[in-house]
Scaffold this motif. Structure first.
Motif, PDB file in Angstrom:
ATOM      1  N   HIS A   1      56.895  37.468   1.933  1.00  0.00           N
ATOM      2  CA  HIS A   1      57.029  38.497   2.857  1.00  0.00           C
ATOM      3  C   HIS A   1      56.798  38.164   4.412  1.00  0.00           C
ATOM      4  O   HIS A   1      56.094  37.343   4.811  1.00  0.00           O
ATOM      5  CB  HIS A   1      55.901  39.433   2.680  1.00  0.00           C
ATOM      6  CG  HIS A   1      56.097  40.823   3.256  1.00  0.00           C
ATOM      7  ND1 HIS A   1      55.975  40.999   4.613  1.00  0.00           N
ATOM      8  CD2 HIS A   1      56.757  42.014   2.774  1.00  0.00           C
ATOM      9  CE1 HIS A   1      56.198  42.280   4.669  1.00  0.00           C
ATOM     10  NE2 HIS A   1      56.667  43.135   3.865  1.00  0.00           N
ATOM     11  N   PRO A   2      57.766  38.568   5.479  1.00  0.00           N
ATOM     12  CA  PRO A   2      57.867  38.155   6.597  1.00  0.00           C
ATOM     13  C   PRO A   2      56.490  38.348   7.463  1.00  0.00           C
ATOM     14  O   PRO A   2      56.162  37.441   8.102  1.00  0.00           O
ATOM     15  CB  PRO A   2      58.845  39.014   7.174  1.00  0.00           C
ATOM     16  CG  PRO A   2      59.946  39.543   6.177  1.00  0.00           C
ATOM     17  CD  PRO A   2      58.743  39.432   4.748  1.00  0.00           C
ATOM     18  N   ALA A   3      55.765  39.120   7.012  1.00  0.00           N
ATOM     19  CA  ALA A   3      54.557  39.358   7.626  1.00  0.00           C
ATOM     20  C   ALA A   3      53.530  38.208   7.185  1.00  0.00           C
ATOM     21  O   ALA A   3      52.571  38.178   7.951  1.00  0.00           O
ATOM     22  CB  ALA A   3      53.934  41.019   7.305  1.00  0.00           C
ATOM     23  N   GLU A   4      53.533  37.869   6.095  1.00  0.00           N
ATOM     24  CA  GLU A   4      52.715  36.537   5.640  1.00  0.00           C
ATOM     25  C   GLU A   4      53.457  35.224   5.738  1.00  0.00           C
ATOM     26  O   GLU A   4      52.687  34.255   5.248  1.00  0.00           O
ATOM     27  CB  GLU A   4      51.952  37.010   4.252  1.00  0.00           C
ATOM     28  CG  GLU A   4      51.081  38.213   4.190  1.00  0.00           C
ATOM     29  CD  GLU A   4      51.811  39.416   3.705  1.00  0.00           C
ATOM     30  OE1 GLU A   4      52.974  38.927   2.795  1.00  0.00           O
ATOM     31  OE2 GLU A   4      51.550  40.702   4.142  1.00  0.00           O
TER      32      GLU A   4
END
Length: 111
Positions: free
Chosen positions: A80-83
């Protein structure tokens, strides 16, 4: 006000992909049927998840006799882009004891 709602009774923080990966990280020689039992999904679902994880580079499987041995690459980034700035090894570290953490340079153990 009720402490649970019908919509929110069954959600969890970790996906089945994360649970399967953590189970394999804990025991690289685990049988997929045992992973399925531990995670609470079908063996076929575990097979599909392992194929996903292998295709994405998170793990490799090596045939040892009639069984598979799994090796996790802890340096691969979370999806995921956030992680994405965290490697999957961070997730494994958070959930497993230190002695179980795979390292990129450690060769697979032979029994």
């Amino acid at each position: 006000m009720s402490t649970s709602s019908s919509r929110g009774d069954h959600w969890t923080f970790l996906t089945n992909h994360a649970r399967v990966l953590l189970r394999i990280a804990d025991d690289p020689d685990v049988r997929l049927r045992d992973v399925a039992t531990g995670v609470g999904i079908t063996e076929r679902a575990v097979q599909l998840i392992v194929a996903d994880l292998e295709a994405a580079g998170y793990l490799t499987r090596t045939r040892v006799g009639r069984r598979n041995r799994y090796t996790i690459d802890p340096t691969v980034a979370l999806r995921h882009p956030a992680e994405a700035d965290h490697p999957v090894g961070d997730l494994i570290t958070a959930f497993l004891h230190r002695e179980h953490i795979p390292t990129a340079s450690a060769p697979p153990q032979r029994n």
